[in-house]
Enzyme design. Structure first.
Site, short mmCIF file in Angstrom:
data_model
loop_
_atom_site.label_atom_id
_atom_site.label_comp_id
_atom_site.label_asym_id
_atom_site.label_seq_id
_atom_site.Cartn_x
_atom_site.Cartn_y
_atom_site.Cartn_z
N TYR A 1 -0.22 13.94 -9.07
CA TYR A 1 0.71 15.09 -8.26
C TYR A 1 0.74 16.10 -9.38
O TYR A 1 1.25 16.10 -10.41
CB TYR A 1 1.83 14.73 -8.15
CG TYR A 1 1.96 13.54 -6.84
CD1 TYR A 1 1.93 14.30 -5.46
CD2 TYR A 1 2.35 12.41 -6.76
CE1 TYR A 1 1.90 13.50 -4.37
CE2 TYR A 1 2.34 11.73 -5.52
CZ TYR A 1 2.20 12.23 -4.42
OH TYR A 1 2.34 11.65 -3.31
N ASP B 1 -2.26 15.30 0.28
CA ASP B 1 -1.93 15.13 1.61
C ASP B 1 -0.19 15.43 1.60
O ASP B 1 0.28 15.36 2.61
CB ASP B 1 -2.18 13.76 2.09
CG ASP B 1 -2.12 12.53 1.23
OD1 ASP B 1 -1.05 12.75 0.33
OD2 ASP B 1 -2.55 11.50 1.79
N HIS C 1 -1.32 9.79 4.32
CA HIS C 1 -0.20 9.61 3.70
C HIS C 1 0.63 8.39 4.06
O HIS C 1 1.80 8.48 3.91
CB HIS C 1 0.66 10.76 3.17
CG HIS C 1 1.48 10.67 1.77
ND1 HIS C 1 0.70 10.73 0.47
CD2 HIS C 1 2.63 10.39 1.51
CE1 HIS C 1 1.54 10.91 -0.40
NE2 HIS C 1 2.74 10.58 0.18
#
Length: 515
Positions: free
Chosen positions: A248, A277, A387
């Site tokens: 991330y 996502d 997700h």
């Protein structure tokens, strides 16, 4: 001799001027650390003067505390006899089950109620068993999805709209489930997807998952929010076990760059999974409801703070940081996540900091799949994913996107590897995805619930069940090897009417990606 404090003494220090917390039986003065906490001071202050171990432990890898605080910050021991009573699991405390969904899960199989992982016959059994054993906070985080849970529910049920086409008079004596993922040999075509906070459900954590996966030659994609360090998770892994690491990208790029340098030095990690996502958290109501359960509240985000049920200014504004509304466990994991990633800027930046293969997670349209296929050789693959239904409710399941690709840009399937995740519950689900062109199939909630059901043994049972089911389906289809599966083995007519039917828009997508 270390001083001993009562709980009443500690809970008086609950302000920015004097902030104490209890962690692992020790009392810590974290007042000076408040401004330096990566997630902001608000998270710590919400647990000031209390035992924060339950909130801290599943999120922070071992050793984090000692690395972050000086020795003198440890003030002494807590008299454990003065602590409040421990929170109970849903099965232990039915009178305070947080909502009707838990009761439905616990009671859904009156005629079959497994008490051990050995008695579990399928993944639903493992989830059922875990629901009886894990605490409410863990259940809320694992079970939750956005809004009305439509995407989460449909992720699983969509597989039932595809029918298999068995063949007869085919020798099905032998069955080989091995394949390769990004050129790495694995013994099963399914893998552990990057699901956070495994130790919230069982102390074995992600390392326990890794040990279980190793016994089946399975791959594990390590979550960026794992509750153990990457080094701890891959420790003692056998030669050839394959790991990936989820990225991330952080608003503070230096933090991501430092982590990439660390990952580059771990030889067991073969690729980077850039997750796209969930640039902002979805509205996970089951998770948020847990904020009112018990005396210790779940951790919350300070950067993307508060509840998804309330509006707020820009996430990096001062008023947003001071906003008092509370959010769920999942909300805390998005603190500092960058929402400004683009095709034009992010991939060149990433190329400067790692030479590992990149796989992009969270593609939900054929246009984005086409764009990804133009980024080779840096991009080696994509994961079709919504997700787990935890970001945008009513977003399409991976199978929809896979069929879109087959319809509008089938060349993607030959240029890069395409993996899918979301809603996998059966070996037949895995086989259907593989027959339609997926190279690998990810499982997120399933290994978390399996871990909650029985620790490492629970995850082993999950692998055992899915491998056996996959082999059975392959044999009945007349396929000895994974590469023999193809579109002729499935009937998708019932699902095709739901697939996007507009313009392909590939040229326009390319132009927009360069702006």
């Amino acid at each position: 001799m270390a001083k001993t404090f009562t709980y009443d003494e500690v809970k008086q220090h609950n302000s920015p001027e004097s902030c104490w917390v209890i962690l692992y039986g020790n009392v810590w003065d974290v007042t000076k650390f408040l401004p330096d906490h990566p997630g902001g001071s608000k998270i710590i202050l919400q647990l000031a003067g209390a035992d924060a171990t339950e909130e801290y432990d599943p999120i922070h890898p071992p050793g984090t505390l000692e690395d972050s605080l000086p020795a003198e910050a440890r003030l002494g021991k807590i008299d454990e006899s003065t602590l409040p009573k421990e929170e109970k699991s849903p099965a232990q405390d039915q009178g305070s089950v947080p909502n009707k969904q838990v009761q439905q899960v616990v009671q859904q199989q009156d005629d079959w109620d497994p008490d051990t992982v050995e008695e579990c016959l399928n993944l639903d059994d493992l989830e059922h068993l875990a629901t009886k054993k894990i605490n409410r906070k863990a259940w809320g985080y694992y079970y939750s999805a956005s809004d009305n849970l439509y995407s989460k529910s449909y992720n699983g049920s969509v597989y039932n709209k595809i029918l298999l086409r068995p063949r007869i008079f085919v020798d099905c004596t032998h069955c080989d489930t091995s394949t390769t993922l990004l050129g790495n040999k694995v013994n099963v075509p399914f893998y552990i997807a990057p699901a956070a906070m495994a130790r919230l459900g069982n102390p074995a954590g992600e390392a326990g998952m890794a040990h279980a996966a190793a016994k089946f030659g399975g791959m594990q994609l390590i979550s960026a929010n794992a509750s153990q360090t990457p080094e701890q998770i891959v420790a003692n892994s056998p030669p050839g076990q394959v790991f990936g690491w989820q990225l991330y990208v952080q608003q503070d790029r230096a933090k991501s760059e430092a982590m990439l340098a660390r990952i580059n030095a771990i030889p067991q990690i073969k690729f980077i999974c850039l997750t796209l996502d969930a640039p902002v958290p979805g509205k996970r109501e089951h998770d948020e409801r847990q904020k009112n359960v018990g005396s210790n509240l779940p951790v919350r985000s300070s950067v993307q703070s508060g509840s998804a049920s309330s509006t707020s200014p820009a996430p990096d504004s001062a008023s947003s940081r001071s906003e008092s509304a509370q959010g769920g466990v999942g909300k805390a994991l998005f603190a500092g996540t960058a929402p400004d990633l683009t095709w034009r800027d992010t991939l060149p930046w990433l190329a400067k900091h790692t030479s590992l293969p990149i796989i992009l997670k969270g593609l939900q349209t054929h246009e984005d799949a086409h764009l990804a296929s133009l980024q080779t050789p840096q991009i080696k693959g994509i994961i079709l994913s919504n997700h787990g239904g935890r970001a945008l409710d009513t977003a399409p399941p991976a199978l929809h996107t896979l069929l879109e690709i087959r319809k509008y840009c089938p060349e993607v399937l030959t240029k890069i590897e395409v993996w899918v995740d979301g809603g996998i519950k059966r070996g037949t689900d895995i086989v259907k995805a593989l027959a339609l062109g997926a190279k690998g199939v990810g499982l997120g909630r399933a290994p978390l619930f399996a871990l909650g059901a029985g620790g490492e043994a629970g995850v082993e049972r999950m692998f055992e069940i899915l491998k056996a089911e996959t082999e059975t389906a392959m044999r009945l289809l007349g396929c000895e090897r994974i590469e023999q599966l193809g579109p002729r083995h499935v009937n998708t007519r019932a699902l095709e009417q739901e697939i996007y039917d507009g313009e392909a828009g590939l040229e326009g997508a390319v132009l927009r990606s360069k702006l």
